[in-house]
Motif scaffolding. Structure first.
Motif, PDB file in Angstrom:
ATOM      1  N   UNK A 148      54.336  56.987  15.945  1.00  0.00           N
ATOM      2  CA  UNK A 148      54.248  56.716  17.384  1.00  0.00           C
ATOM      3  C   UNK A 148      53.710  57.934  18.134  1.00  0.00           C
ATOM      4  N   UNK A 149      54.209  59.121  17.800  1.00  0.00           N
ATOM      5  CA  UNK A 149      53.747  60.346  18.464  1.00  0.00           C
ATOM      6  C   UNK A 149      52.270  60.615  18.164  1.00  0.00           C
ATOM      7  N   UNK A 150      51.883  60.385  16.908  1.00  0.00           N
ATOM      8  CA  UNK A 150      50.477  60.583  16.529  1.00  0.00           C
ATOM      9  C   UNK A 150      49.587  59.581  17.262  1.00  0.00           C
ATOM     10  N   UNK A 151      50.063  58.337  17.403  1.00  0.00           N
ATOM     11  CA  UNK A 151      49.295  57.318  18.129  1.00  0.00           C
ATOM     12  C   UNK A 151      49.107  57.707  19.587  1.00  0.00           C
ATOM     13  N   UNK A 152      50.147  58.266  20.212  1.00  0.00           N
ATOM     14  CA  UNK A 152      50.031  58.731  21.606  1.00  0.00           C
ATOM     15  C   UNK A 152      48.948  59.795  21.705  1.00  0.00           C
ATOM     16  N   UNK A 153      48.935  60.716  20.738  1.00  0.00           N
ATOM     17  CA  UNK A 153      47.901  61.754  20.719  1.00  0.00           C
ATOM     18  C   UNK A 153      46.517  61.130  20.586  1.00  0.00           C
ATOM     19  N   UNK A 154      46.382  60.139  19.705  1.00  0.00           N
ATOM     20  CA  UNK A 154      45.100  59.456  19.527  1.00  0.00           C
ATOM     21  C   UNK A 154      44.636  58.773  20.795  1.00  0.00           C
ATOM     22  N   UNK A 156      45.351  59.672  23.835  1.00  0.00           N
ATOM     23  CA  UNK A 156      44.914  60.735  24.756  1.00  0.00           C
ATOM     24  C   UNK A 156      43.494  61.177  24.427  1.00  0.00           C
ATOM     25  N   UNK A 157      43.204  61.317  23.135  1.00  0.00           N
ATOM     26  CA  UNK A 157      41.869  61.755  22.718  1.00  0.00           C
ATOM     27  C   UNK A 157      40.815  60.708  23.073  1.00  0.00           C
ATOM     28  N   UNK A 158      41.109  59.411  22.818  1.00  0.00           N
ATOM     29  CA  UNK A 158      40.167  58.348  23.165  1.00  0.00           C
ATOM     30  C   UNK A 158      39.954  58.297  24.673  1.00  0.00           C
ATOM     31  N   UNK A 159      41.047  58.435  25.440  1.00  0.00           N
ATOM     32  CA  UNK A 159      40.917  58.463  26.896  1.00  0.00           C
ATOM     33  C   UNK A 159      40.104  59.656  27.373  1.00  0.00           C
ATOM     34  N   UNK A 321      35.370  59.593  17.414  1.00  0.00           N
ATOM     35  CA  UNK A 321      35.660  59.620  15.973  1.00  0.00           C
ATOM     36  C   UNK A 321      37.020  60.269  15.732  1.00  0.00           C
ATOM     37  N   UNK A 322      37.239  61.414  16.406  1.00  0.00           N
ATOM     38  CA  UNK A 322      38.516  62.108  16.262  1.00  0.00           C
ATOM     39  C   UNK A 322      39.668  61.217  16.712  1.00  0.00           C
ATOM     40  N   UNK A 323      39.484  60.544  17.856  1.00  0.00           N
ATOM     41  CA  UNK A 323      40.525  59.649  18.357  1.00  0.00           C
ATOM     42  C   UNK A 323      40.798  58.514  17.399  1.00  0.00           C
ATOM     43  N   UNK A 324      39.732  57.944  16.816  1.00  0.00           N
ATOM     44  CA  UNK A 324      39.892  56.837  15.866  1.00  0.00           C
ATOM     45  C   UNK A 324      40.665  57.291  14.641  1.00  0.00           C
ATOM     46  N   UNK A 325      40.338  58.465  14.111  1.00  0.00           N
ATOM     47  CA  UNK A 325      41.015  58.974  12.915  1.00  0.00           C
ATOM     48  C   UNK A 325      42.499  59.210  13.200  1.00  0.00           C
ATOM     49  N   UNK A 326      42.784  59.801  14.377  1.00  0.00           N
ATOM     50  CA  UNK A 326      44.185  60.062  14.735  1.00  0.00           C
ATOM     51  C   UNK A 326      44.951  58.748  14.886  1.00  0.00           C
TER      52      UNK A 326
END
Length: 375
Positions: A148-154, A156-159, A321-326
């Motif tokens: 869940x925490x990693x998904x929140x980070x992802x 944020x990166x996509x946003x 890409x970074x957001x997708x991987x996260x």
């Protein structure tokens, strides 16, 4: 064990139809055509009409269920379990959530890119996890909290990628893109409520998945079709992107389709693909595994992003890409996809499977719609 040709076919069908579902919806949004009342050329912006088409696709799963059941009953030894009888009204609350969540997501798809739309739908595991703890009394494993925490980070990166690049799309202002992203995340709260309602009140009954999807599609199709009538008269000003500035102008949608029939092809692609996507997803779970289904569902995000780049709908941005991987890592951790790999390590204890299978298949047949739904 090696996959059979039929299993490869099901996996390919799920991946292709899942990708076509989002891409066809976005394709429809990119059209412009004259409307009714002599209105000039304007964008096809009819999210609620598109949502009705999506529910029609889900409703067709009910037809497929009865066709398969009739075919099975003609065999000397029927093998299909039709499930127990149930009160169809059990599906009304989840269907209302599906209807609201799907409609919001189609509004958002008008404002942002197809790839961000698909990536941000990964937020559903955050709200599903929290609501399952609060209302179902489930205890999440440490890896699920980390997921869940990693998904929140992802997210944020996509946003951040949307904020920095604006998708290179001159048709959308940056404020529209950010609003669209926020609406998608908001819709995932509603989708999570839908999942919790289904698990608490529906899944305790032995209901065939195709019948479940079709019943929800029936309620969504009938209710939303009726709601198009008052929507035709509700003025919302500049929020609406149609000439009359009403919440939904279904007549204008049909006029635009009449002037540009390709729009109908895009809408049919959305309707047909959601039906096949649900059928393929259920079959993949049955014939292969729920884990394979989750992996394929994640892969379609990549397919949508690549196709959007090839079609010129988006410009390349490394942060995506970074957001997708996260997000992929977060989803894998939440759904326990890391456990089979860790089980092969000699230092890993082997007790990890205690609660592994409880939630994954219930973290939604649509797609988290989806219909969406999975919408």
């Amino acid at each position: 064990m090696a996959w059979t040709k039929y299993q490869y076919f099901l996996a390919g069908l799920m991946l292709i139809t899942g990708s076509v579902n989002t891409l066809s919806a976005k394709w429809a949004d990119l059209f412009s055509a004259p409307g009714c009342y002599g209105s000039p050329n304007h964008a096809f912006s009819h999210p609620f009409v598109q949502a009705v088409g999506m529910f029609l696709g889900e409703l067709s799963c009910l037809v497929v269920f009865h066709i398969l059941l009739c075919h099975d009953r003609r065999k000397p030894e029927p093998t299909m379990d039709p499930g127990q009888s149930f009160n169809p009204l059990l599906f009304l609350p989840p269907a209302l959530c599906d209807m609201l969540g799907t409609s919001i997501m189609y509004v958002a798809l008008n404002m942002t890119s197809a790839s961000s739309f698909q990536m941000l739908r990964g937020a559903v595991i955050i709200f599903t996890g929290l609501l399952s703890v609060a209302f179902l009394g489930r205890r999440l494993q440490p890896s699920q909290w980390i997921g869940i925490l990693v998904t929140i980070l992802g997210l944020v990166v996509v946003g951040l990628a949307d904020f920095v690049s604006g998708h290179g799309d001159d048709s959308h202002k940056l404020s529209e893109v950010i609003t669209g992203d926020l609406l998608i995340i908001m819709a995932q709260i509603i989708v999570a409520v839908q999942m919790v309602l289904e698990e608490k009140f529906v899944y305790k009954h032995n209901v065939h998945p195709l019948k479940a999807v079709g019943t929800e599609g029936f309620f969504g199709f009938v209710i939303l079709t009726l709601l198009l009538i008052p929507m035709f008269y509700i003025h919302v000003g500049s929020f609406a992107d149609n000439p009359r500035q009403v919440l939904e102008d279904a007549l204008d949608a049909f006029c635009q389709i009449g002037h540009k029939p390709l729009i109908l092809l895009a809408l049919l692609g959305n309707t047909v693909s959601i039906a096949f996507f649900n059928f393929a997803g259920i079959s993949v779970t049955k014939e292969i595994s729920a884990t394979t289904r989750m992996v394929l569902d994640s892969l379609r995000t990549l397919v949508i992003w690549v196709m959007s780049l090839l079609l010129g709908w988006e410009v390349f941005h490394g942060l995506q890409i970074l957001g997708f991987i996260i997000l992929l890592v977060g989803t894998a951790l939440y759904n326990g996809l890391h456990k089979p790999l860790m089980a092969k390590l000699p230092c890993f204890p082997g007790e990890q499977r205690a609660e592994e299978g409880e939630a994954p298949e219930r973290e939604r047949l649509l797609g988290a719609g989806t219909a969406a739904n999975e919408s």
